[in-house]
Design an enzyme around this catalytic site. Structure first.
Site, PDB file in Angstrom:
ATOM      1  N   ASN A   1       0.868  -1.184   0.000  1.00  0.00           N
ATOM      2  CA  ASN A   1       0.000   0.000   0.000  1.00  0.00           C
ATOM      3  C   ASN A   1       0.901   1.229   0.000  1.00  0.00           C
ATOM      4  O   ASN A   1       1.462   1.590   1.030  1.00  0.00           O
ATOM      5  CB  ASN A   1      -0.915  -0.022   1.235  1.00  0.00           C
ATOM      6  CG  ASN A   1      -1.805   1.210   1.300  1.00  0.00           C
ATOM      7  OD1 ASN A   1      -1.852   2.005   0.362  1.00  0.00           O
ATOM      8  ND2 ASN A   1      -2.510   1.370   2.409  1.00  0.00           N
TER       9      ASN A   1
ATOM     10  N   GLY B   1       2.474   2.430  10.892  1.00  0.00           N
ATOM     11  CA  GLY B   1       3.425   3.525  10.775  1.00  0.00           C
ATOM     12  C   GLY B   1       4.130   3.868  12.072  1.00  0.00           C
ATOM     13  O   GLY B   1       4.805   4.886  12.170  1.00  0.00           O
TER      14      GLY B   1
ATOM     15  N   LYS C   1       0.054   4.233  -0.312  1.00  0.00           N
ATOM     16  CA  LYS C   1      -0.614   5.426   0.244  1.00  0.00           C
ATOM     17  C   LYS C   1      -0.326   6.626  -0.650  1.00  0.00           C
ATOM     18  O   LYS C   1      -0.206   6.460  -1.871  1.00  0.00           O
ATOM     19  CB  LYS C   1      -0.177   5.636   1.701  1.00  0.00           C
ATOM     20  CG  LYS C   1      -0.351   4.366   2.539  1.00  0.00           C
ATOM     21  CD  LYS C   1      -0.162   4.557   4.012  1.00  0.00           C
ATOM     22  CE  LYS C   1      -0.350   3.216   4.716  1.00  0.00           C
ATOM     23  NZ  LYS C   1      -0.258   3.322   6.171  1.00  0.00           N
TER      24      LYS C   1
ATOM     25  N   GLU D   1      -5.537  -4.714  10.484  1.00  0.00           N
ATOM     26  CA  GLU D   1      -4.520  -3.686  10.674  1.00  0.00           C
ATOM     27  C   GLU D   1      -4.783  -2.937  11.976  1.00  0.00           C
ATOM     28  O   GLU D   1      -5.563  -1.971  11.996  1.00  0.00           O
ATOM     29  CB  GLU D   1      -4.553  -2.694   9.504  1.00  0.00           C
ATOM     30  CG  GLU D   1      -4.270  -3.305   8.161  1.00  0.00           C
ATOM     31  CD  GLU D   1      -3.617  -2.298   7.214  1.00  0.00           C
ATOM     32  OE1 GLU D   1      -2.593  -2.655   6.631  1.00  0.00           O
ATOM     33  OE2 GLU D   1      -4.110  -1.171   7.081  1.00  0.00           O
TER      34      GLU D   1
ATOM     35  N   GLU E   1      -6.998   4.827   7.748  1.00  0.00           N
ATOM     36  CA  GLU E   1      -6.764   6.248   7.451  1.00  0.00           C
ATOM     37  C   GLU E   1      -7.992   6.865   6.790  1.00  0.00           C
ATOM     38  O   GLU E   1      -8.311   8.035   7.019  1.00  0.00           O
ATOM     39  CB  GLU E   1      -5.512   6.396   6.572  1.00  0.00           C
ATOM     40  CG  GLU E   1      -4.245   6.129   7.395  1.00  0.00           C
ATOM     41  CD  GLU E   1      -3.096   5.517   6.624  1.00  0.00           C
ATOM     42  OE1 GLU E   1      -3.094   5.565   5.380  1.00  0.00           O
ATOM     43  OE2 GLU E   1      -2.190   4.955   7.279  1.00  0.00           O
TER      44      GLU E   1
ATOM     45  N   HIS F   1      -9.617   1.312   4.725  1.00  0.00           N
ATOM     46  CA  HIS F   1      -8.359   1.500   5.457  1.00  0.00           C
ATOM     47  C   HIS F   1      -8.609   2.442   6.637  1.00  0.00           C
ATOM     48  O   HIS F   1      -9.404   3.377   6.537  1.00  0.00           O
ATOM     49  CB  HIS F   1      -7.291   2.077   4.524  1.00  0.00           C
ATOM     50  CG  HIS F   1      -5.929   2.013   5.124  1.00  0.00           C
ATOM     51  ND1 HIS F   1      -5.491   2.939   6.050  1.00  0.00           N
ATOM     52  CD2 HIS F   1      -4.929   1.118   4.978  1.00  0.00           C
ATOM     53  CE1 HIS F   1      -4.268   2.606   6.424  1.00  0.00           C
ATOM     54  NE2 HIS F   1      -3.899   1.508   5.793  1.00  0.00           N
TER      55      HIS F   1
ATOM     56  N   SER G   1       3.367  -2.063  10.394  1.00  0.00           N
ATOM     57  CA  SER G   1       4.814  -2.138  10.628  1.00  0.00           C
ATOM     58  C   SER G   1       5.405  -3.502  10.262  1.00  0.00           C
ATOM     59  O   SER G   1       6.301  -3.990  10.944  1.00  0.00           O
ATOM     60  CB  SER G   1       5.159  -1.758  12.074  1.00  0.00           C
ATOM     61  OG  SER G   1       4.786  -0.410  12.310  1.00  0.00           O
TER      62      SER G   1
END
Ligand code: 13P
Length: 253
Positions: A9, A175, A11, A169, A99, A97, A215
């Site tokens: 991904n 991250g 992003k 996730e 985010e 996702h 991660s």
């Protein structure tokens, strides 16, 4: 055996030229995948066609969008429909996702609509779920992901749920460099599979790939993927570095 998948991904990272070079570097390694393995590149919209042509001759290498609209078509400036993705032969799309849930306030019910649009156009959704640190610390992560699955996926029949890839996730691991341990990942993946089994039966639950994201790095992928219910990973930061992502591909079961 269900598919073992390394999904990148990107992003909102990399220029077109950087993306092209990254793909060249990864594909030039010629890592052969078994029929049960797959690599998926989820790239920004303007790079989809380029990526599709890059992977054209590489068996089991695929392309995904990172998002799609829940609407079919019409006056929705700036949105991208699944019909558009389908028309350029993009067969996968990340849906939900964290985010997008957080910064674009995407709800479980909106995501159910996106899932429906994807399936209408035979696009495989990579459906993301996972809890925040606060939820994990309160010990409510199992109920939390159960609600996410229930509200976004459980309107599907058994035939359609089998077309979905799930990515667990945990937000606290995205991250942050703080990976879930292999035990934590396996425990949650087994829980997700048991929820699917309770709803659709064992045969269906066993057929669905469940990826871990948060991660995943070159030096921990093999261990994280080792759990029997962990079918590979959805990788952010480490997918932007050719040598790291190649190692992650090689870590697939
Ligand atoms: P990182 O691998 O950078 O933690 O990101 C995970 C992720 O969000 C993949 O979708």
């Amino acid at each position: 055996m269900r598919k073992q998948i390394a999904a990148a991904n990107w992003k909102m990272n990399l220029t077109f030229q950087q993306g092209e070079k990254l793909l060249d570097d990864i594909l030039d390694a010629g890592i052969n995948l078994s029929p049960d393995q797959q690599v998926i590149f989820a790239v920004p919209y303007p790079y989809l066609l380029m990526t599709r042509s890059e992977v054209e001759d590489a068996a089991n290498y695929e392309v995904a969008a990172q998002n799609c609209s829940d609407k079919i078509s019409g006056a929705f400036t700036g949105e991208i429909s699944v019909e558009m993705l389908h028309s350029i032969a993009v067969n996968y799309c990340i849906v939900g996702h964290s985010e997008r849930r957080e910064y674009f306030t995407e709800s479980n019910s909106l995501l159910a609509e996106k899932i429906n649009r994807c399936l209408e156009y035979r696009i495989t959704p990579i459906f993301c779920c996972g809890e925040s640190l606060a939820v994990r610390e309160s010990g409510k992560q199992n109920e939390f992901v159960q609600t996410q699955l229930g509200e976004s996926l459980f309107h599907l029949n058994a035939e359609n749920i089998k077309k979905i890839i799930i990515a667990y996730e945990p937000i606290w691991a995205i991250g942050t460099g703080k990976t879930a341990t292999a035990e934590q990942a396996q425990e949650m993946h087994a829980h997700l599979r048991s929820i699917l089994a309770a709803q659709y039966g064992q045969e269906v639950a066993q057929a669905i790939s469940i990826l871990y994201g948060g991660s995943v790095k070159a030096n921990n992928a093999k261990e994280v993927f080792s759990g029997p219910d962990v079918d590979g990973g959805l990788v952010g930061g480490a997918s932007l570095v050719a040598s790291d992502f190649k190692e992650i591909i090689r870590s697939l079961k």
